[in-house]
Design an enzyme around this catalytic site. Structure first.
Site, short mmCIF file in Angstrom:
data_model
loop_
_atom_site.label_atom_id
_atom_site.label_comp_id
_atom_site.label_asym_id
_atom_site.label_seq_id
_atom_site.Cartn_x
_atom_site.Cartn_y
_atom_site.Cartn_z
N CYS A 141 26.85 -16.31 118.71
CA CYS A 141 26.26 -17.25 119.67
C CYS A 141 27.33 -18.23 120.17
CB CYS A 141 25.06 -17.95 119.05
SG CYS A 141 23.91 -18.62 120.28
N HIS B 115 21.40 -13.62 116.26
CA HIS B 115 21.28 -14.30 114.97
C HIS B 115 20.52 -13.41 113.99
CE1 HIS B 115 22.78 -18.20 116.29
NE2 HIS B 115 22.02 -18.10 117.37
#
Length: 495
Positions: free
Chosen positions: A339, A436
């Site tokens: 991310c 994630h």
């Protein structure tokens, strides 16, 4: 069927702390599993949470990671209504305000204090929605029950308990010392109507001979009239469950293991991504604090998620960690960015609209991936699955604002729902993605670690381990707390 308080069709019990990090989250998780095993429909609820460790829900929102773990303990999917107000810090004084799973605004501390009373109707609405499918709702407070400076606008502790008419149990951590004063002091500070909501207290994280605490129990009863509802011994395996915030970050130093290091960024987010790695017996996972260099003997450097990508990128450089990453790669080392960490590895990160809570701006990236990121568009919140570049299945969630493009995206690390995600450098040593939770996939984690340490065998079954620890935690609490008494208290009229 239990008789219920007030006009609610469900029972409820709230656990408030004498301070932060006293163990409320895990106590609610353990009790949720214990009551669920009894056949009750249990739901977790936390009116207000502050954490950059968030989970994406199937109903399209985000909540604190602790409430996702508590939902798992109940055997149900997490809902955005389990944590209707989530604060995600972006600076020392400001945070993104997420209400019922969606970003509402970014506010400084004083602005949020003025905003809080207007959020109480949403909190009560979510509480009713969660309770609609429950026999009992276990409510977790935030911080200390006795923060009198914040009481006027409180929606997290007694402000919620009074508005929802819920009885309260105090949780106190004896491991940090001063437990008697913390209980008696909390009771002393609270006004009479709030004292009446207190139905007892639990001593958490006890070590040693519990009989030696009996005089303290007598003293606390003499001072407050409160009964002790349990003296719970320290539960060592709590370290195998996901932590809620960065104050709980743990290093796992293991000799001769695969060494994976992460810079501990000020606004590190979703660091529970790496709990499955830490749980492996042959992985030495280390969070490197400010002021220390990233170890030169690392097998892998991971740049983690962040709630303030540009700010943490500047901090990374100020610490000299960019030099450490550069040296690591030149020595043939590998780097993974997830991310925000993926964004940092690119050539540039721009935030023209200030979506990260700043006035906007642009920063030069580390330049190890030929990609550029612009913070724009709606926030992506989705559960998703797919496979990596080697065809190994992955699953997890996306939670980000940025859009990343560039020539290295032609070599995606993952394919998610049929679409490419992430990038890999031409030499294959630097990679990044937006997913994630990918290390929770046993197959992916095993294959990824085998590329770092050829010949390595299969590792643990992580999800099974978490559920086993939740079962042990439930047994632990059932042994040292009277669950029947808690059920009776949950069904009483608080005042």
């Amino acid at each position: 069927m239990m008789s219920l308080a007030a006009d609610r069709p469900f029972a409820a019990l709230m656990f408030q702390g004498t301070g932060s990090d006293v163990g409320k989250s895990l106590m609610v998780a353990g009790l949720a599993r214990a009551f669920t095993l009894r056949g009750l429909k249990i739901r977790p609820f936390k009116p207000q949470n502050m954490s950059n460790n968030a989970a994406v829900t199937a109903d399209g929102g985000e909540i604190g990671r602790a409430q996702a773990l508590q939902a798992r303990a109940c055997g149900i999917p997490p809902s955005r209504h389990m944590n209707p107000v989530l604060l995600k810090p972006q600076s020392e004084t400001g945070a993104q305000v997420v209400v019922q799973g969606q970003v509402l605004t970014t506010a400084g501390a004083r602005d949020y204090y003025r905003l809080k009373p207007s959020l109480l109707p949403k909190v009560l609405e979510s509480f009713a929605i969660i309770g609609d499918s429950a026999d009992m709702v276990l409510v977790e407070g935030a911080g200390s029950a006795a923060e009198v400076n914040l009481r006027a606008a409180d929606i997290a502790n007694m402000g919620f308990a009074e508005a929802a008419d819920v009885p309260v149990i105090l949780v106190a951590d004896i491991d940090r010392g001063g437990v008697i004063a913390s209980i008696v002091g909390t009771w002393t500070i609270l006004p009479a109507p709030e004292r009446a909501r207190l139905k007892g207290y639990v001593i958490n994280k006890f070590r040693g001979d519990a009989s030696l605490f009996t005089p303290a129990i007598d003293f606390i009863r003499d001072q407050t009239g409160l009964p002790c509802l349990g003296v719970v011994p320290f539960f060592a395996e709590a370290g195998l469950l996901p932590p809620e915030d960065s104050a709980s970050l743990r290093n796992h130093n293991k000799e001769g293991a695969i060494k994976i290091v992460l810079p501990q960024l000020p606004r590190i987010a979703n660091f529970d991504d790496f709990d499955p790695l830490a749980a492996e017996a042959d992985v030495d996972l280390r969070f490197i604090p400010p002021g220390q260099a990233l170890p030169g003997d690392a097998d892998l450097i991971i740049l983690p998620g962040s709630k303030s990508t540009i700010g943490d990128l500047d901090f990374l450089r100020a610490q000299g960690w960019d030099v450490d990453v550069h040296a690591h790669i030149r020595r043939g080392g590998r780097v993974l960015g997830i991310c925000a960490g993926f964004q940092m590895l690119g050539r540039s990160v721009s935030d023209p609209l200030g979506v990260e809570g700043t006035a906007g701006g642009r920063a030069e990236g580390l330049g190890w991936l030929a990609v550029d990121t612009e913070m724009a568009g709606d926030k992506i919140l989705t559960l998703i699955e797919g496979h990596d570049v080697h065809g190994v299945p992955v699953r997890g969630y996306e939670m980000h604002m940025g859009r990343t493009m560039g020539t290295d995206c032609a070599r995606p690390l993952l394919t998610l729902a049929g679409q490419p995600d992430g990038a890999i450098s031409a030499d294959g040593r630097v990679m990044g993605c937006y997913l994630h939770g990918l290390f929770a996939s046993d197959a992916f984690r095993s294959a990824f670690l085998a590329r770092l340490r050829p010949g390595r065998g299969d590792g643990i079954a992580y999800d099974a381990q978490v559920d086993a620890v939740l079962d042990k935690l439930a047994d632990h609490l059932a042994t040292h707390m009277d669950l029947d008494q808690l059920l009776r208290l949950a069904a009483t009229t608080p005042g």
